[in-house]
Design an enzyme around this catalytic site. Sequence first.
Site, short mmCIF file in Angstrom:
data_model
loop_
_atom_site.label_atom_id
_atom_site.label_comp_id
_atom_site.label_asym_id
_atom_site.label_seq_id
_atom_site.Cartn_x
_atom_site.Cartn_y
_atom_site.Cartn_z
N ASP A 1 0.86 -1.19 0.00
CA ASP A 1 0.00 0.00 0.00
C ASP A 1 0.90 1.24 0.00
O ASP A 1 1.86 1.31 0.77
CB ASP A 1 -0.88 -0.03 1.24
CG ASP A 1 -1.90 1.12 1.25
OD1 ASP A 1 -3.09 0.83 1.13
OD2 ASP A 1 -1.49 2.29 1.39
N HIS B 1 -10.37 -4.96 -2.99
CA HIS B 1 -9.08 -5.17 -2.33
C HIS B 1 -9.29 -5.36 -0.83
O HIS B 1 -10.29 -4.93 -0.26
CB HIS B 1 -8.11 -4.03 -2.60
CG HIS B 1 -8.58 -2.69 -2.12
ND1 HIS B 1 -9.54 -1.95 -2.79
CD2 HIS B 1 -8.22 -1.95 -1.06
CE1 HIS B 1 -9.74 -0.81 -2.16
NE2 HIS B 1 -8.96 -0.78 -1.09
N GLN C 1 -14.82 2.70 1.28
CA GLN C 1 -14.02 2.27 0.12
C GLN C 1 -13.58 3.50 -0.66
O GLN C 1 -14.39 4.42 -0.86
CB GLN C 1 -14.85 1.34 -0.78
CG GLN C 1 -14.06 0.74 -1.93
CD GLN C 1 -14.88 -0.25 -2.75
OE1 GLN C 1 -16.10 -0.34 -2.61
NE2 GLN C 1 -14.21 -0.99 -3.62
N HIS D 1 -7.07 -5.08 2.85
CA HIS D 1 -5.86 -4.58 3.50
C HIS D 1 -5.35 -5.62 4.51
O HIS D 1 -6.13 -6.14 5.31
CB HIS D 1 -6.15 -3.30 4.29
CG HIS D 1 -6.51 -2.12 3.45
ND1 HIS D 1 -5.60 -1.13 3.16
CD2 HIS D 1 -7.67 -1.77 2.84
CE1 HIS D 1 -6.19 -0.20 2.41
NE2 HIS D 1 -7.44 -0.57 2.21
#
Length: 149
Positions: free
Chosen positions: A39, A108, A102, A110
Amino acid sequence: MPQFVDTSPPGQCIFCRLVAGEIPAARVYEDALTIAFMDLGQVNPGHVLVATRRHAANLLEITPEEAAAVMQTAHRVARAVKAVFDPPGLTLLQANGREGDQTVFHFHLHVVPRHQDDGIALSWPRKDPPASVLQDHAARLRGALSGAV
Ligand SMILES: [Zn+2]
Protein backbone atom coordinates in the site's frame (compact mmCIF):
# COMPACT_ATOMS: atom_id res chain seq x y z
CA MET A 1 -9.53 6.24 6.52
CA PRO A 2 -7.50 7.37 3.47
CA GLN A 3 -8.65 10.52 1.73
CA PHE A 4 -7.63 9.47 -1.79
CA VAL A 5 -10.58 8.48 -3.98
CA ASP A 6 -10.04 6.89 -7.42
CA THR A 7 -12.88 7.89 -9.74
CA SER A 8 -11.49 6.21 -12.89
CA PRO A 9 -13.96 4.17 -14.98
CA PRO A 10 -13.83 0.33 -14.75
CA GLY A 11 -10.91 -1.11 -16.68
CA GLN A 12 -8.95 2.10 -16.29
CA CYS A 13 -8.86 2.17 -12.51
CA ILE A 14 -5.48 2.39 -10.84
CA PHE A 15 -5.53 -1.25 -9.73
CA CYS A 16 -6.37 -2.48 -13.25
CA ARG A 17 -3.48 -0.38 -14.54
CA LEU A 18 -1.26 -1.79 -11.81
CA VAL A 19 -2.26 -5.39 -12.70
CA ALA A 20 -1.48 -4.62 -16.36
CA GLY A 21 1.93 -3.26 -15.40
CA GLU A 22 1.09 0.23 -16.68
CA ILE A 23 1.95 1.84 -13.36
CA PRO A 24 4.68 0.74 -10.97
CA ALA A 25 3.99 -1.19 -7.80
CA ALA A 26 6.04 -2.94 -5.15
CA ARG A 27 4.63 -6.39 -5.85
CA VAL A 28 4.66 -9.03 -3.14
CA TYR A 29 2.79 -12.01 -4.58
CA GLU A 30 0.71 -12.97 -7.62
CA ASP A 31 -1.35 -15.94 -8.72
CA ALA A 32 -4.06 -16.59 -11.30
CA LEU A 33 -6.78 -14.68 -9.44
CA THR A 34 -5.02 -12.27 -7.06
CA ILE A 35 -2.18 -9.80 -6.73
CA ALA A 36 -0.60 -8.47 -3.54
CA PHE A 37 1.42 -5.25 -3.38
CA MET A 38 2.59 -2.67 -0.88
CA ASP A 39 0.00 0.00 0.00
CA LEU A 40 1.42 3.40 -0.96
CA GLY A 41 0.27 4.90 2.34
CA GLN A 42 1.94 2.29 4.63
CA VAL A 43 -0.22 2.95 7.69
CA ASN A 44 2.34 0.73 9.40
CA PRO A 45 5.47 -0.83 7.82
CA GLY A 46 4.45 -4.01 5.99
CA HIS A 47 0.95 -2.78 5.02
CA VAL A 48 -0.07 -4.86 1.96
CA LEU A 49 -3.11 -4.80 -0.32
CA VAL A 50 -4.54 -8.00 -1.80
CA ALA A 51 -6.65 -7.31 -4.89
CA THR A 52 -8.48 -9.42 -7.44
CA ARG A 53 -6.66 -9.57 -10.76
CA ARG A 54 -10.00 -9.09 -12.56
CA HIS A 55 -11.81 -5.78 -12.17
CA ALA A 56 -14.69 -6.15 -9.73
CA ALA A 57 -15.86 -3.13 -7.80
CA ASN A 58 -16.45 -4.77 -4.43
CA LEU A 59 -17.16 -7.92 -2.41
CA LEU A 60 -20.58 -8.39 -3.98
CA GLU A 61 -19.09 -8.46 -7.49
CA ILE A 62 -16.35 -11.05 -6.96
CA THR A 63 -16.94 -14.77 -7.50
CA PRO A 64 -16.82 -17.37 -4.70
CA GLU A 65 -13.56 -18.61 -6.25
CA GLU A 66 -12.07 -15.11 -6.15
CA ALA A 67 -13.25 -14.68 -2.56
CA ALA A 68 -11.50 -17.90 -1.55
CA ALA A 69 -8.35 -16.95 -3.47
CA VAL A 70 -8.22 -13.51 -1.86
CA MET A 71 -8.36 -14.99 1.64
CA GLN A 72 -5.73 -17.59 0.77
CA THR A 73 -3.43 -14.85 -0.51
CA ALA A 74 -4.14 -12.70 2.56
CA HIS A 75 -3.27 -15.67 4.77
CA ARG A 76 0.02 -16.23 2.94
CA VAL A 77 0.87 -12.53 3.05
CA ALA A 78 -0.05 -12.26 6.75
CA ARG A 79 2.34 -15.07 7.59
CA ALA A 80 5.11 -13.34 5.61
CA VAL A 81 4.36 -10.00 7.31
CA LYS A 82 4.59 -11.72 10.70
CA ALA A 83 7.90 -13.34 9.74
CA VAL A 84 9.46 -10.13 8.41
CA PHE A 85 8.00 -7.31 10.53
CA ASP A 86 6.86 -9.30 13.60
CA PRO A 87 3.95 -7.02 14.55
CA PRO A 88 2.19 -7.96 17.81
CA GLY A 89 -1.18 -7.57 16.05
CA LEU A 90 -2.61 -7.72 12.54
CA THR A 91 -5.91 -6.41 11.14
CA LEU A 92 -7.65 -7.38 7.90
CA LEU A 93 -9.83 -4.58 6.53
CA GLN A 94 -12.07 -4.83 3.47
CA ALA A 95 -14.27 -1.85 2.57
CA ASN A 96 -17.26 -1.72 0.22
CA GLY A 97 -19.00 1.38 -1.09
CA ARG A 98 -18.38 5.00 -0.20
CA GLU A 99 -20.43 4.57 2.97
CA GLY A 100 -18.22 1.59 3.82
CA ASP A 101 -15.10 3.77 3.47
CA GLN A 102 -14.02 2.27 0.12
CA THR A 103 -11.82 4.69 -1.84
CA VAL A 104 -10.56 2.59 -4.79
CA PHE A 105 -13.47 0.83 -6.45
CA HIS A 106 -11.63 -2.35 -7.41
CA PHE A 107 -11.95 -5.10 -4.81
CA HIS A 108 -9.08 -5.17 -2.33
CA LEU A 109 -8.31 -6.33 1.18
CA HIS A 110 -5.86 -4.58 3.50
CA VAL A 111 -3.39 -6.66 5.50
CA VAL A 112 -2.32 -4.23 8.22
CA PRO A 113 0.40 -4.95 10.80
CA ARG A 114 -0.68 -3.50 14.15
CA HIS A 115 1.19 -2.05 17.10
CA GLN A 116 0.12 -0.65 20.43
CA ASP A 117 -0.98 3.01 20.14
CA ASP A 118 -0.43 3.06 16.34
CA GLY A 119 -3.22 5.58 15.83
CA ILE A 120 -5.49 3.33 13.74
CA ALA A 121 -9.07 3.54 14.96
CA LEU A 122 -12.45 2.12 14.02
CA SER A 123 -15.45 3.34 15.99
CA TRP A 124 -17.82 0.56 16.95
CA PRO A 125 -21.16 1.96 18.13
CA ARG A 126 -22.89 -1.03 19.73
CA LYS A 127 -26.68 -0.96 19.70
CA ASP A 128 -27.29 -4.11 21.79
CA PRO A 129 -30.82 -4.88 20.51
CA PRO A 130 -33.06 -7.41 22.32
CA ALA A 131 -32.72 -11.12 21.46
CA SER A 132 -36.02 -11.07 19.55
CA VAL A 133 -34.55 -8.59 17.08
CA LEU A 134 -31.49 -10.79 16.60
CA GLN A 135 -33.73 -13.81 15.97
CA ASP A 136 -35.73 -11.84 13.39
CA HIS A 137 -32.59 -10.70 11.59
CA ALA A 138 -31.21 -14.25 11.59
CA ALA A 139 -34.45 -15.69 10.21
CA ARG A 140 -34.46 -13.17 7.38
CA LEU A 141 -30.84 -13.97 6.52
CA ARG A 142 -31.46 -17.73 6.68
CA GLY A 143 -34.30 -17.20 4.22
CA ALA A 144 -32.03 -15.30 1.86
CA LEU A 145 -29.29 -17.94 2.18
CA SER A 146 -31.67 -20.86 1.54
CA GLY A 147 -32.84 -19.12 -1.60
CA ALA A 148 -29.28 -18.72 -2.81
CA VAL A 149 -27.97 -21.01 -5.53
ZN1 LIG B 1 -9.96 -2.21 -11.74
